[in-house]
Design a protein around this motif. Structure first.
Motif, PDB file in Angstrom:
ATOM      1  N   THR A  61      71.846  54.103  51.573  1.00  0.00           N
ATOM      2  CA  THR A  61      72.428  53.249  50.537  1.00  0.00           C
ATOM      3  C   THR A  61      71.338  52.639  49.664  1.00  0.00           C
ATOM      4  N   ARG A  62      70.299  52.125  50.336  1.00  0.00           N
ATOM      5  CA  ARG A  62      69.183  51.555  49.577  1.00  0.00           C
ATOM      6  C   ARG A  62      68.509  52.615  48.710  1.00  0.00           C
ATOM      7  N   THR A  63      68.363  53.812  49.242  1.00  0.00           N
ATOM      8  CA  THR A  63      67.763  54.912  48.478  1.00  0.00           C
ATOM      9  C   THR A  63      68.543  55.156  47.196  1.00  0.00           C
ATOM     10  N   ARG A  64      69.861  55.236  47.321  1.00  0.00           N
ATOM     11  CA  ARG A  64      70.684  55.501  46.132  1.00  0.00           C
ATOM     12  C   ARG A  64      70.589  54.342  45.137  1.00  0.00           C
ATOM     13  N   GLU A  65      70.605  53.117  45.681  1.00  0.00           N
ATOM     14  CA  GLU A  65      70.525  51.955  44.794  1.00  0.00           C
ATOM     15  C   GLU A  65      69.219  51.933  44.011  1.00  0.00           C
ATOM     16  N   VAL A  66      68.124  52.115  44.749  1.00  0.00           N
ATOM     17  CA  VAL A  66      66.811  52.071  44.105  1.00  0.00           C
ATOM     18  C   VAL A  66      66.674  53.226  43.112  1.00  0.00           C
ATOM     19  N   LEU A  67      67.164  54.397  43.509  1.00  0.00           N
ATOM     20  CA  LEU A  67      67.012  55.570  42.652  1.00  0.00           C
ATOM     21  C   LEU A  67      67.763  55.411  41.330  1.00  0.00           C
ATOM     22  N   VAL A  68      69.022  55.002  41.410  1.00  0.00           N
ATOM     23  CA  VAL A  68      69.795  54.880  40.171  1.00  0.00           C
ATOM     24  C   VAL A  68      69.213  53.777  39.283  1.00  0.00           C
ATOM     25  N   THR A  69      68.706  52.720  39.908  1.00  0.00           N
ATOM     26  CA  THR A  69      68.080  51.657  39.116  1.00  0.00           C
ATOM     27  C   THR A  69      66.831  52.165  38.401  1.00  0.00           C
ATOM     28  N   HIS A  70      66.009  52.887  39.135  1.00  0.00           N
ATOM     29  CA  HIS A  70      64.789  53.413  38.517  1.00  0.00           C
ATOM     30  C   HIS A  70      65.097  54.428  37.420  1.00  0.00           C
ATOM     31  N   ILE A  71      66.087  55.242  37.653  1.00  0.00           N
ATOM     32  CA  ILE A  71      66.429  56.250  36.646  1.00  0.00           C
ATOM     33  C   ILE A  71      66.932  55.581  35.371  1.00  0.00           C
ATOM     34  N   VAL A  72      67.776  54.570  35.540  1.00  0.00           N
ATOM     35  CA  VAL A  72      68.263  53.845  34.358  1.00  0.00           C
ATOM     36  C   VAL A  72      67.106  53.144  33.654  1.00  0.00           C
ATOM     37  N   ASP A  73      66.245  52.497  34.429  1.00  0.00           N
ATOM     38  CA  ASP A  73      65.079  51.848  33.831  1.00  0.00           C
ATOM     39  C   ASP A  73      64.247  52.844  33.036  1.00  0.00           C
ATOM     40  N   LEU A  74      63.999  53.963  33.673  1.00  0.00           N
ATOM     41  CA  LEU A  74      63.176  54.999  33.046  1.00  0.00           C
ATOM     42  C   LEU A  74      63.815  55.506  31.761  1.00  0.00           C
ATOM     43  N   ALA A  75      65.104  55.748  31.824  1.00  0.00           N
ATOM     44  CA  ALA A  75      65.809  56.283  30.660  1.00  0.00           C
ATOM     45  C   ALA A  75      65.777  55.298  29.494  1.00  0.00           C
ATOM     46  N   VAL A  76      65.992  54.018  29.807  1.00  0.00           N
ATOM     47  CA  VAL A  76      65.993  53.006  28.751  1.00  0.00           C
ATOM     48  C   VAL A  76      64.594  52.839  28.170  1.00  0.00           C
TER      49      VAL A  76
END
Lengths: 194, 194
Positions: B90-105
């Motif tokens: 769960t933490r992996t998915r949370e951190v991953l989606v957050t980083h991907i959104v950060d990166l994209a923005v």
DNA sequence: GTCTATACGCGGATAGAC
DNA sequence: GTCTATCCGCGTATAGAC
């Protein structure tokens, strides 16, 4: 009601016979080789005339691309018409997302004509008729009061659906397998049951 | 474990100084004019050399595009590394989606370098290192057992995020407004709370 | 190793004759 | 409406100067 009327400037016609032949050839070639991979020479050869003859019908290549894209956009308008005729907002959203998924799967290859080319996207965002289609899509999906958050959700949904059907990694996935999975995920994004 | 190791063939380096200068100029120009809207002449002019000098460093334009795209892809790998180090799935998915959104923005404009060009997408789908990054992304997001449905969901999520940040209609939306809304919708798509 | 000079073929685009 | 002829810029390519 303006709902059933074609949007001004978004003509699927009227095109002359030579123009219609060019558009038909262009859509076919764009689907196979991409927009930038298709030259006016290829279009000319396909219909058996010279490059300059094509140029006489359309002043620029962009005009041909635009005409091809408008033909695809008209299909989306038809889906909006059908969904707008539903009695409840829930039904409208259900019918609309189903039609959009159907359309995307059915026109898989052609979706790239309207969405994958760097020429088209900036152009269309300045294109009044296109913006009106997007606005209408957004209102039907998210409601009249949805602001930028609603528009963002609409954009993400459309990008997700078209991105999925265009992706080369799923090119060998047949339509009947792709459609239900795509619909399921699209519905989940919209918080629809199922 | 191979998780933290850079994927073979996906080098951000080693590039010679002239090559690095070309890549830097190319990323900038691709972001502003698109890949097909950027000529070797423009790159050459930017760094003050001739077209042939550029051609001497990279045999084709595609190699330059690939190098620019790999530089962006390396950022995604870093996000995978960080997420993979989390203790729970769960933490992996949370951190991953957050980083991907950060990166994209954060890399808004540059995302198009890797994802919006018709040249790149078919090319990368044949590109082994790229496929391995996608596989790893898919496993971290959807779990080891997810089949084509999981890959489809991953593809849709990435298309939705990148489609949103690239869309001209949201070009004037500032990062601090865009990021939380994007993250919220991305999390909902992944059935994460919040 | 890094660059310049030069050239070829193809792309989009235009002018003018039939 | 369609043609021939022509233009310029593009990606690509090679030969050779420093």
């Amino acid at each position: 009601m303006g709902a059933a009327e074609p949007i001004a400037g978004l003509r699927s016609g009227p095109y002359t016979a030579p123009q219609a032949r060019i558009i038909a050839a262009a859509v076919e070639l764009f689907s196979d080789h991409g927009v930038s991979g298709t030259s006016l020479q290829m279009i000319a050869d396909t219909i058996g005339v010279t490059k300059a003859a094509v140029y006489h019908q359309f002043k620029t290549k962009d005009e041909i691309v635009l005409a091809a894209a408008e033909a695809e956009l008209a299909r989306l308008e038809a889906a909006l018409d059908a969904a707008g005729a539903e009695p409840s907002r829930t039904r409208t959203r259900e019918v609309l997302v189903t039609h959009i998924v159907d359309l995307a799967v059915q026109r898989r290859h052609a979706v790239s004509v309207i969405l994958s080319d760097p020429v088209i996207i900036p152009f269309f965002s300045q294109h009044e008729p296109f913006r009106r289609v997007l606005d209408r899509l957004n209102r039907l999906l998210m409601g009249d009061d949805a602001g930028s958050a609603g528009r963002l959700a609409t954009t993400m949904l459309m990008a997700a659906i078209s991105g999925a059907v265009m992706h080369p990694l799923f090119a060998d996935l047949d339509n009947d397998t792709l459609r239900p999975e795509l619909l399921h995920l699209a519905r989940r994004f919209l918080d629809l049951p199922g």
